[in-house]
Design an enzyme around this catalytic site. Structure first.
Site, PDB file in Angstrom:
ATOM      1  N   MET A  30     -21.892 -28.642   0.946  1.00  0.00           N
ATOM      2  CA  MET A  30     -20.875 -28.469  -0.103  1.00  0.00           C
ATOM      3  C   MET A  30     -20.812 -29.714  -0.987  1.00  0.00           C
ATOM      4  O   MET A  30     -19.845 -29.922  -1.727  1.00  0.00           O
ATOM      5  CB  MET A  30     -19.512 -28.179   0.516  1.00  0.00           C
ATOM      6  CG  MET A  30     -19.517 -26.877   1.322  1.00  0.00           C
ATOM      7  SD  MET A  30     -17.915 -26.082   1.430  1.00  0.00           S
ATOM      8  CE  MET A  30     -16.988 -27.322   2.298  1.00  0.00           C
ATOM      9  N   LEU A  33     -22.215 -35.892  -0.834  1.00  0.00           N
ATOM     10  CA  LEU A  33     -23.111 -36.188   0.283  1.00  0.00           C
ATOM     11  C   LEU A  33     -22.893 -37.574   0.873  1.00  0.00           C
ATOM     12  O   LEU A  33     -22.607 -38.535   0.155  1.00  0.00           O
ATOM     13  CB  LEU A  33     -24.565 -36.046  -0.181  1.00  0.00           C
ATOM     14  CG  LEU A  33     -24.949 -34.673  -0.763  1.00  0.00           C
ATOM     15  CD1 LEU A  33     -26.428 -34.652  -1.136  1.00  0.00           C
ATOM     16  CD2 LEU A  33     -24.623 -33.540   0.200  1.00  0.00           C
ATOM     17  N   HIS A  37     -25.131 -35.856   5.948  1.00  0.00           N
ATOM     18  CA  HIS A  37     -26.035 -34.959   5.214  1.00  0.00           C
ATOM     19  C   HIS A  37     -27.433 -35.601   5.149  1.00  0.00           C
ATOM     20  O   HIS A  37     -28.449 -34.924   5.253  1.00  0.00           O
ATOM     21  CB  HIS A  37     -25.544 -34.733   3.786  1.00  0.00           C
ATOM     22  CG  HIS A  37     -24.170 -34.141   3.676  1.00  0.00           C
ATOM     23  ND1 HIS A  37     -23.078 -34.865   3.250  1.00  0.00           N
ATOM     24  CD2 HIS A  37     -23.709 -32.899   3.933  1.00  0.00           C
ATOM     25  CE1 HIS A  37     -22.010 -34.090   3.229  1.00  0.00           C
ATOM     26  NE2 HIS A  37     -22.356 -32.888   3.651  1.00  0.00           N
ATOM     27  N   GLN A  61     -14.777 -19.372   1.868  1.00  0.00           N
ATOM     28  CA  GLN A  61     -14.480 -19.932   3.189  1.00  0.00           C
ATOM     29  C   GLN A  61     -13.209 -20.793   3.190  1.00  0.00           C
ATOM     30  O   GLN A  61     -12.887 -21.404   4.193  1.00  0.00           O
ATOM     31  CB  GLN A  61     -15.677 -20.720   3.735  1.00  0.00           C
ATOM     32  CG  GLN A  61     -15.979 -22.003   3.001  1.00  0.00           C
ATOM     33  CD  GLN A  61     -17.289 -22.600   3.471  1.00  0.00           C
ATOM     34  OE1 GLN A  61     -18.363 -22.038   3.271  1.00  0.00           O
ATOM     35  NE2 GLN A  61     -17.222 -23.758   4.122  1.00  0.00           N
ATOM     36  N   GLY A 150     -25.239 -29.522  11.077  1.00  0.00           N
ATOM     37  CA  GLY A 150     -24.748 -30.666  11.836  1.00  0.00           C
ATOM     38  C   GLY A 150     -23.959 -30.240  13.066  1.00  0.00           C
ATOM     39  O   GLY A 150     -23.190 -29.267  13.016  1.00  0.00           O
ATOM     40  N   LEU A 187     -18.643 -38.945  10.202  1.00  0.00           N
ATOM     41  CA  LEU A 187     -18.657 -38.931   8.735  1.00  0.00           C
ATOM     42  C   LEU A 187     -18.253 -37.541   8.258  1.00  0.00           C
ATOM     43  O   LEU A 187     -18.681 -36.533   8.821  1.00  0.00           O
ATOM     44  CB  LEU A 187     -20.061 -39.252   8.204  1.00  0.00           C
ATOM     45  CG  LEU A 187     -20.638 -40.617   8.512  1.00  0.00           C
ATOM     46  CD1 LEU A 187     -21.899 -40.837   7.688  1.00  0.00           C
ATOM     47  CD2 LEU A 187     -19.652 -41.723   8.206  1.00  0.00           C
ATOM     48  N   SER A 188     -17.442 -37.516   7.219  1.00  0.00           N
ATOM     49  CA  SER A 188     -17.018 -36.242   6.633  1.00  0.00           C
ATOM     50  C   SER A 188     -16.672 -36.493   5.173  1.00  0.00           C
ATOM     51  O   SER A 188     -16.119 -37.558   4.832  1.00  0.00           O
ATOM     52  CB  SER A 188     -15.784 -35.721   7.366  1.00  0.00           C
ATOM     53  OG  SER A 188     -15.144 -34.720   6.594  1.00  0.00           O
ATOM     54  N   SER A 189     -16.961 -35.512   4.328  1.00  0.00           N
ATOM     55  CA  SER A 189     -16.610 -35.648   2.908  1.00  0.00           C
ATOM     56  C   SER A 189     -15.101 -35.832   2.768  1.00  0.00           C
ATOM     57  O   SER A 189     -14.615 -36.422   1.803  1.00  0.00           O
ATOM     58  CB  SER A 189     -17.035 -34.400   2.133  1.00  0.00           C
ATOM     59  OG  SER A 189     -18.407 -34.167   2.321  1.00  0.00           O
TER      60      SER A 189
END
Ligand code: AMP
Length: 286
Positions: A30, A33, A37, A61, A150, A187-189
């Protein structure tokens, strides 16, 4: 690096790759990055001739009160990162390409069944139906030999793999380990939304999972004990966090385990910091 927007263009690229008997690896994202990613892309690069990355924030979603409108975006940065990572094609479809006529007109959906009843699926009705459906569409367009997901989103990876098995999709699903900050935070956006205090407290998520795993490895296999251990650790370490769930489920069926852990299981949790929802998990094998 090619940048592609239309279904026609991506199909012609994938057909051409097929004709030349080259393997293609596909990394659906999405966007916004980060190094998580990046690891998926690097693994795809190692294993395939052609690497295609997609960036699409899938409206189907997101629930009505979720963060679709404020989901972070930075296409310029993403483009740069893909270029540096040796991506061959960046597929950035429009809503019209993915849902001609709008996603509210989508009639046929991929239903993940009971795999979506627990964990994130319990609090996000329709989320995994939206994920499975958009991934099926992306697979039809990109026609990859392998697709990369992931472990951080373990339920998503399990649902996608089962979808390919149950619907006879000729795509191999590869799952890549969670990439973490040095202090353990996955790690996450969405981490950009955390205040510095929340960011500090968010380290309790992985600490809690590690603590429960250490207890498990020392011989304590009782589900209730392991779940309580993780839950208390989050509550202690993250007083500003609101626990949505801490669950121990069977790694195949994703259904809750009762009594003792036996076989392969997943200990997963979701915690909210204000409007920011973080998830993490570890696997436990007895
Ligand atoms: P997203 O852009 O958040 O939809 O994620 C796209 C893909 O990257 C999914 O397969 C995620 O599971 C994966 N991913 C996200 N964060 C991480 C991470 N920290 N480590 C490994 N993979 C990740």
């Amino acid at each position: 690096m090619k940048e592609i927007e239309s279904a026609r263009e991506v199909l012609s690229l994938t057909r051409d790759t097929r004709c030349r008997a080259k393997s293609s690896g596909f990394v659906p994202t999405m966007g916004y990055l980060h190094a998580g990613h990046g690891k998926l892309i690097e693994t795809a690069r190692d294993e395939n001739h052609l690497v295609v990355v997609s960036i699409y924030v899938n409206p189907a979603q997101f629930g009505p009160n979720e963060d679709l409108d404020r989901y972070p975006r930075d296409l310029e940065h993403d483009r740069e990162m893909c270029l540096t990572a040796g991506v061959d094609a960046l597929f950035v479809p429009s809503d019209e390409t993915m849902y001609p006529g709008g996603y509210l007109n989508q009639t046929v959906w991929v239903d993940p069944g009971t795999l979506a009843s627990q964990l994130c699926g319990a609090a996000r009705p329709g989320h995994f139906r939206g994920v499975a459906t958009v991934v099926a569409k992306l697979f039809n367009l990109a026609q990859p030999d392998r697709a990369y997901f992931g472990q951080k989103d373990a339920q998503q990876a399990i649902i996608v793999r089962k979808m390919t098995e149950d619907l006879a999709m000729p795509v191999e699903i590869r799952v890549v380990d969670t990439v973490r900050e040095p202090d353990g935070l996955a790690l996450s956006s969405r981490n950009v939304y955390l205040s510095s205090e929340e960011r500090h407290e968010a380290t309790a998520l992985y600490r809690a999972l590690q603590l429960a795993r250490a207890e498990f490895e020392s011989g304590k296999h009782e589900v209730e004990y392991l779940v309580d251990t993780a839950r208390h650790c989050v509550k202690r370490g993250a007083p500003n966090g609101k626990v949505e769930y801490v669950s121990l489920v069977d790694l195949k069926t994703l259904q809750p385990i009762h009594g003792q852990v036996n076989g392969e299981s997943l200990l997963a949790l979701a915690v909210h910091f204000g409007r920011t929802r973080l998830i993490d998990n570890v696997t436990l094998t007895s």
